[in-house]
Every structure is written in structure tokens, then in C-alpha cells.
Scaffold this active site. Structure first.
Site, PDB file in Angstrom:
ATOM      1  N   LYS A  56       0.801  -1.215   0.000  1.00 54.30           N
ATOM      2  CA  LYS A  56       0.000   0.000   0.000  1.00 54.30           C
ATOM      3  C   LYS A  56       0.842   1.276   0.000  1.00 54.30           C
ATOM      4  O   LYS A  56       0.290   2.372  -0.103  1.00 54.30           O
ATOM      5  CB  LYS A  56      -0.969  -0.016   1.183  1.00 54.30           C
ATOM      6  CG  LYS A  56      -1.929  -1.188   1.176  1.00 54.30           C
ATOM      7  CD  LYS A  56      -2.835  -1.250  -0.037  1.00 54.30           C
ATOM      8  CE  LYS A  56      -4.029  -0.366   0.085  1.00 54.30           C
ATOM      9  NZ  LYS A  56      -5.128  -0.754  -0.827  1.00 54.30           N
ATOM     10  N   SER A 109      -2.347 -12.453   3.723  1.00 53.70           N
ATOM     11  CA  SER A 109      -2.853 -12.253   2.364  1.00 53.70           C
ATOM     12  C   SER A 109      -1.824 -12.683   1.322  1.00 53.70           C
ATOM     13  O   SER A 109      -2.199 -13.126   0.227  1.00 53.70           O
ATOM     14  CB  SER A 109      -3.297 -10.804   2.135  1.00 53.70           C
ATOM     15  OG  SER A 109      -2.226  -9.909   2.269  1.00 53.70           O
TER      16      SER A 109
HETATM   17  C1  PLP Z   1      -2.090  -7.002   3.782  1.00 52.75           C
HETATM   18  C2  PLP Z   1      -2.973  -6.596   2.659  1.00 52.75           C
HETATM   19  N1  PLP Z   1      -3.243  -7.499   1.699  1.00 52.75           N
HETATM   20  C3  PLP Z   1      -4.056  -7.203   0.660  1.00 52.75           C
HETATM   21  C4  PLP Z   1      -4.644  -5.952   0.545  1.00 52.75           C
HETATM   22  C5  PLP Z   1      -5.557  -5.667  -0.635  1.00 52.75           C
HETATM   23  O1  PLP Z   1      -4.956  -4.808  -1.571  1.00 52.75           O
HETATM   24  P1  PLP Z   1      -5.870  -3.860  -2.488  1.00 52.75           P
HETATM   25  O2  PLP Z   1      -6.438  -2.812  -1.585  1.00 52.75           O
HETATM   26  O3  PLP Z   1      -4.981  -3.278  -3.520  1.00 52.75           O
HETATM   27  O4  PLP Z   1      -6.949  -4.707  -3.077  1.00 52.75           O
HETATM   28  C6  PLP Z   1      -4.397  -4.991   1.525  1.00 52.75           C
HETATM   29  C7  PLP Z   1      -5.036  -3.676   1.459  1.00 52.75           C
HETATM   30  O5  PLP Z   1      -4.997  -2.892   2.380  1.00 52.75           O
HETATM   31  C8  PLP Z   1      -3.535  -5.311   2.593  1.00 52.75           C
HETATM   32  O6  PLP Z   1      -3.268  -4.422   3.569  1.00 52.75           O
END
Ligand code: PLP
Length: 332
Positions: free
Chosen positions: A59, A293
Site C-alpha cells: 500500500k 494475504s
Molecule cells: C495485507 C494486505 N493485503 C491485501 C490488501 C488488498 O490490496 P488492495 O487494496 O490493492 O486490493 C491490503 C489492502 O490494504 C492489505 O493491507
């Protein structure tokens, strides 16, 4: 006339940088060959290592871009306060960008997100407001209902303070940054030899922005959305389990600006246990210490290599550092 704001992108790794914000991006693309061998699938997984950014997450890029564009188009005035909701990572990226571009920053976060994130944003100079979860919610498992309470607090603060909202779900900067930086980097690093992309969706900025760029550059390129098991709302399934451990997304929000016009080629469902297993495998077999994630993205890519994309090359993002999860069950 005040001088027009301009942020000059330099090539991190080859210059003395005027600020740490200039070190955002330029992350490595790594072949996860050891992990692929461990799971006995056929093909390649290439990992864009966004956890190596200054704020240790994917991010940093959109956070910085939101401020750059807003300063350039005048929506954000010099010295104006910035407010945004965050699960921690956008807030950290914004805290870094605000510290270097000289803006006060207020992060609004659900009490369901891990405490490391709060401490880090505070250390970076942010004021952090923690919002109670909805009745029945569990700490560590942030739902769409919890997010609605956070947004209400953001809207109240923006109005009260006349602040700029770095709206990570709606500003086009979250898409533009991938056309300007991430997309060209990946094409340069890989020579365009990638067939598909699997990504867990929060704002959808990475999926929609990077996915669209790569679809335009690589003929036949496919984009697969990764969703938590039981919360596969994009796939059109009935949501049976909105709470999950994969922080940063899977909120079952109805209409995401970032992916509204996106052609999604398929949906991959990942359980909490599988996300955790793959995050641990990333650490154990690849020396990549990442969060839930990132594990979910790798789980999605493994499913593709075991099925539709057997023998092909799948791109994933390593979303954030495993250090952000020391207080959770990930490394117990
Ligand atoms: C750890 C993590 N994984 C995945 C995401 C998802 O990314 P995106 O907002 O680009 O879909 C975020 C978003 O804040 C995140 O903090």
C-alpha cells in the site's frame, strides 16, 4: 504564483534519494521455485515483493500516489491534514508520505486490526483513532460491518477538520500508480513472460490497476480474484462466513470502483488454514517473511498451477511483512 508541486521519481538503488518516499517501488520480482517444488505443482510463481517497501507493504505505492496527485491537482493544500481509514498498511504508507511531504495525518482503524499496525503508524507521527468493532465481531477478524463504522468516523473527522480524505477505495490514483510504476517494472523484470495474476482483493486497486495494465500489454493474460472461503461475494456466492483472518480485504463490499470495469477471468477461494499454511511455506522454503494475504495469493497461484494454468507462469504480490502479524496466530 506558488511553485507547482512536482514529485520526481528516481530509480531507487541507483541514486542518493532526497527522502524515503522516493524509495517506494522498484521492488524485486522473485521466482518461487522452491515453494513450487515443495507443493509438487508444474509451472512458475513470480512474486512481486512489496513487503520490501519502506512501510513494508503493497500500500505504500497507492498511498504516496494519492498524495502526489492531490498535491499536483490542488485538492490537497500544503500543510493540510490528511485523514483515511486503514487496516494499517495504507495508513503506514500515508504516514510515511505525510511525514516526508509535511502533512499532519490521522489514521482511523478498526480495533479488530493487529496492534503492531497502530504502534507503527504512531511512531511515524500519525494520530491513530481506533474504532470499536460491530456487536458480535471478533478481534483479528474485521468484517464489512466493522469497516462501515470506521468510514463513518472518517467522514465525521473530514467534515469537522476540513481535512483531505485520501480515499483509498475511490481515488483514481490507486489505479494510475500501477500504470506509472508497477506495471512497467514487472514487464521490464519478466520480459512480459507471465500468463496470469492471482490477487486477494481489498480496495481492488492492485487487481484492477495492475491487472488492466498487464492485460493490455500481454495477449491472453488472465486475472483471478482471490477471496476468503465463505466470503466469496465477488464470485456471486452467498456469504456464509464474513469473518476471516486474512487482514486487508475480503470485506464483501458491493461495488468496488477499482474493479468495476475489469474483466475477471475466475475466482479462487482460500481458507484461513490454507492462507496460513502458504504464508508459513513462503517463510520456510523461500525466506520470504510475509502475512496472511500473501499466503492467500500463493494458495491461489498454487491452485491455478494445479489446474487451469498447469505449466504456466502466475504472478502474485507479497503484500506485507510477517512482522505485522507477530501478535496473531500466524507464527505460533
Ligand atoms: C495485507 C494486505 N493485503 C491485501 C490488501 C488488498 O490490496 P488492495 O487494496 O490493492 O486490493 C491490503 C489492502 O490494504 C492489505 O493491507
Amino acid at each position: 504564483m506558488p511553485k507547482k508541486f512536482k514529485f520526481e521519481r528516481l530509480n531507487p538503488g541507483t541514486n542518493i534519494l532526497p527522502s524515503i518516499a522516493h524509495a517506494v517501488g522498484g521492488t524485486p520480482l522473485v521466482d518461487l521455485s522452491r515453494l513450487v517444488k515443495h507443493f509438487r505443482v508444474e509451472g512458475r510463481i513470480l512474486a512481486k515483493c512489496e513487503y520490501l517497501n519502506p512501510g513494508f507493504s503493497k500500500k505504500d505505492r497507492p498511498a504516496l500516489q494519492m498524495l502526489i496527485e492531490a498535491r499536483e491537482n490542488g485538492a490537497l493544500k500544503p500543510g493540510q491534514t490528511v485523514v483515511e481509514r486503514t487496516s494499517g498498511n495504507t495508513g503506514t504508507g500515508l504516514a510515511i508520505a505525510c511525514a516526508t511531504l509535511d502533512h499532519p495525518f490521522i489514521a482511523v482503524i478498526s480495533k479488530g486490526n493487529s496492534i503492531e499496525r497502530v504502534r507503527m503508524m504512531k511512531a511515524l507521527g500519525a494520530r491513530v483513532i481506533r474504532v470499536d468493532q460491530a456487536p458480535g465481531s471478533t478481534p483479528g477478524q474485521v468484517t464489512g460491518e466493522d469497516q462501515k463504522l470506521v468510514v463513518a468516523e472518517v467522514e465525521r473527522l473530514v467534515k469537522k477538520l476540513g481535512a483531505f480524505r485520501a480515499d483509498q477505495f475511490n481515488l483514481p490514483a490507486i489505479l494510475n500508480v500501477h500504470h506509472e510504476t508497477t506495471g512497467p517494472e514487472i514487464i521490464k523484470q519478466s520480459g512480459g513472460a507471465i500468463d496470469a495474476y492471482a490477487d486477494f482483493i481489498g480496495s481492488g486497486g492492485w487487481f484492477g490497476g495492475l491487472g488492466a495494465y498487464l492485460k493490455a500489454e500481454i495477449p491472453g493474460f488472465k486475472c483471478y480474484a482471490v477471496e476468503p472461503e465463505g466470503a466469496e461475494s465477488l464470485a456471486g456466492n452467498t456469504v456464509t462466513k464474513p469473518a476471516h483472518v486474512i487482514q486487508g480485504g475480503g470485506y464483501c463490499l458491493e461495488d468496488l470502483m477499482a474493479i468495476r470495469d475489469m474483466e475477471i477471468d475466475g475466482y479462487l477461494s482460500v481458507s484461513d488454514g490454507r492462507a496460513k499454511e502458504c504464508a508459513r511455506a513462503l517463510a520456510r522454503y523461500e525466506g520470504i517473511f510475509a502475512g496472511f494475504s500473501s499466503g492467500a495469493n500463493v494458495a491461489g497461484a498454487l491452485e491455478l498451477l494445479a489446474g487451469n494454468c498447469k505449466g504456466k507462469t502466475v504472478l502474485v504480490v507479497i503484500c506485507d511483512s510477517g512482522l505485522k502479524y507477530l501478535s496473531t496466530g500466524l507464527w505460533e
